[in-house]
Enzyme design. Sequence first.
Site, PDB file in Angstrom:
ATOM      1  N   LEU A 135       0.843  -1.196   0.000  1.00  0.00           N
ATOM      2  CA  LEU A 135       0.000   0.000   0.000  1.00  0.00           C
ATOM      3  C   LEU A 135       0.881   1.248   0.000  1.00  0.00           C
ATOM      4  O   LEU A 135       1.945   1.266   0.613  1.00  0.00           O
ATOM      5  CB  LEU A 135      -0.916   0.028   1.227  1.00  0.00           C
ATOM      6  CG  LEU A 135      -1.962  -1.081   1.358  1.00  0.00           C
ATOM      7  CD1 LEU A 135      -2.732  -0.927   2.674  1.00  0.00           C
ATOM      8  CD2 LEU A 135      -2.919  -1.083   0.180  1.00  0.00           C
ATOM      9  N   ASP A 136       0.411   2.309  -0.666  1.00  0.00           N
ATOM     10  CA  ASP A 136       1.108   3.593  -0.625  1.00  0.00           C
ATOM     11  C   ASP A 136       1.196   4.102   0.811  1.00  0.00           C
ATOM     12  O   ASP A 136       0.398   3.720   1.677  1.00  0.00           O
ATOM     13  CB  ASP A 136       0.372   4.638  -1.465  1.00  0.00           C
ATOM     14  CG  ASP A 136       0.440   4.353  -2.957  1.00  0.00           C
ATOM     15  OD1 ASP A 136       1.345   3.618  -3.385  1.00  0.00           O
ATOM     16  OD2 ASP A 136      -0.420   4.871  -3.686  1.00  0.00           O
ATOM     17  N   ARG A 137       2.139   4.997   1.043  1.00  0.00           N
ATOM     18  CA  ARG A 137       2.359   5.555   2.378  1.00  0.00           C
ATOM     19  C   ARG A 137       1.069   6.105   2.995  1.00  0.00           C
ATOM     20  O   ARG A 137       0.763   5.845   4.160  1.00  0.00           O
ATOM     21  CB  ARG A 137       3.420   6.663   2.301  1.00  0.00           C
ATOM     22  CG  ARG A 137       3.643   7.408   3.618  1.00  0.00           C
ATOM     23  CD  ARG A 137       4.731   8.469   3.477  1.00  0.00           C
ATOM     24  NE  ARG A 137       4.833   9.276   4.688  1.00  0.00           N
ATOM     25  CZ  ARG A 137       5.507   8.911   5.778  1.00  0.00           C
ATOM     26  NH1 ARG A 137       6.136   7.764   5.796  1.00  0.00           N
ATOM     27  NH2 ARG A 137       5.552   9.684   6.836  1.00  0.00           N
ATOM     28  N   THR A 139      -2.088   5.506   2.064  1.00  0.00           N
ATOM     29  CA  THR A 139      -3.246   4.627   1.950  1.00  0.00           C
ATOM     30  C   THR A 139      -3.317   3.720   3.172  1.00  0.00           C
ATOM     31  O   THR A 139      -2.298   3.198   3.623  1.00  0.00           O
ATOM     32  CB  THR A 139      -3.163   3.773   0.669  1.00  0.00           C
ATOM     33  OG1 THR A 139      -3.103   4.638  -0.465  1.00  0.00           O
ATOM     34  CG2 THR A 139      -4.370   2.859   0.534  1.00  0.00           C
ATOM     35  N   ARG A 239      -5.652   5.764  -8.126  1.00  0.00           N
ATOM     36  CA  ARG A 239      -5.485   7.210  -8.132  1.00  0.00           C
ATOM     37  C   ARG A 239      -5.421   7.743  -9.560  1.00  0.00           C
ATOM     38  O   ARG A 239      -6.033   8.776  -9.885  1.00  0.00           O
ATOM     39  CB  ARG A 239      -4.214   7.573  -7.352  1.00  0.00           C
ATOM     40  CG  ARG A 239      -4.246   7.103  -5.901  1.00  0.00           C
ATOM     41  CD  ARG A 239      -2.868   7.157  -5.233  1.00  0.00           C
ATOM     42  NE  ARG A 239      -2.364   8.522  -5.139  1.00  0.00           N
ATOM     43  CZ  ARG A 239      -1.124   8.809  -4.742  1.00  0.00           C
ATOM     44  NH1 ARG A 239      -0.278   7.832  -4.432  1.00  0.00           N
ATOM     45  NH2 ARG A 239      -0.731  10.059  -4.668  1.00  0.00           N
TER      46      ARG A 239
END
Length: 304
Positions: A135-137, A139, A239
């Site tokens: 997961l992105d930072r 998210t 996104r």
Amino acid sequence: MDKRFQITFKASEEGELLRTAIERHGISKRGLTSIKYRGGNILVNGEEKTVRYQLKKDDKITIIFPLEEVSEGLIPESGTLNIVYEDEALLIIDKPPFINTIPSREHPVGSIANIVCGYFAEKGIPSTVHIVTRLDRDTSGLLCIAKHSHIHHLMGIQQKKHQINKQYEAIVHGHLSQQEQSIIAPIARKESSIIEREVCEQGQYAHTDVKVLQKGYCQDYPVTHVRLQLHTGRTHQIRVHMSHIGHPLVGDELYGGNRKLYNRQALHCVYLEMIHPLTGNPISFSSKILDSMRNLMNNEMLEN
């Protein structure tokens, strides 16, 4: 006590070569080489055998993998993990926002991987950290970690076969005109950036399904609560796709979102479904979006 990771299964065919049975259980050539040269064992009915051994039906095969070493540069740290599920193969956690999944140049410590590494050391689990679903930072939500390289390999096969079902919820700008839609648009890295992605013809195939859950307003801005199903796993896929159709995620400045309403991209992994790599049974996990995200929709709700 032998802490080496091991799996056991029975031979299903009379006269089958041990090598064939091993390959059928998903052990890669790299894994087999590691077993042979780095301190593993291959046993048939408790006795060590070569891969050329001819099996009898119902022979008990035990594969003992060598001990894993923690990745160089991964610093063990103490920290809190919201553990949703754990067994000898998998660790499922509910990741908070504002924390990297793995260390980066800008954030070499304080990542989920650092904390999991510390957790493994504390519990005496002889494994490095194998991230399955990253997961992105910014998210939040469900994240899957494999406890051994062999398990990571098996989960990678599932990902290639699209057998890991990942679903997200997000708050996006604007009111979507369609209740449900599929976004099929290729994604590539933007030439002018090492981080940003974009939809372009030369990109990799990417497919996201979108379902509207609720429409409303937040500080007089129209917003929509959506459920998203990923069919591919491109970097920043949700996104990029939502920005591409004119509805960027609230808080996602990189792709056109408004940071005044929320201090991160409003995205949460709410559902994970996969096949357990050892039992072969389907398993699934759920997580609710954070109250801070939900409150974005509480400003003024509309009927769908």
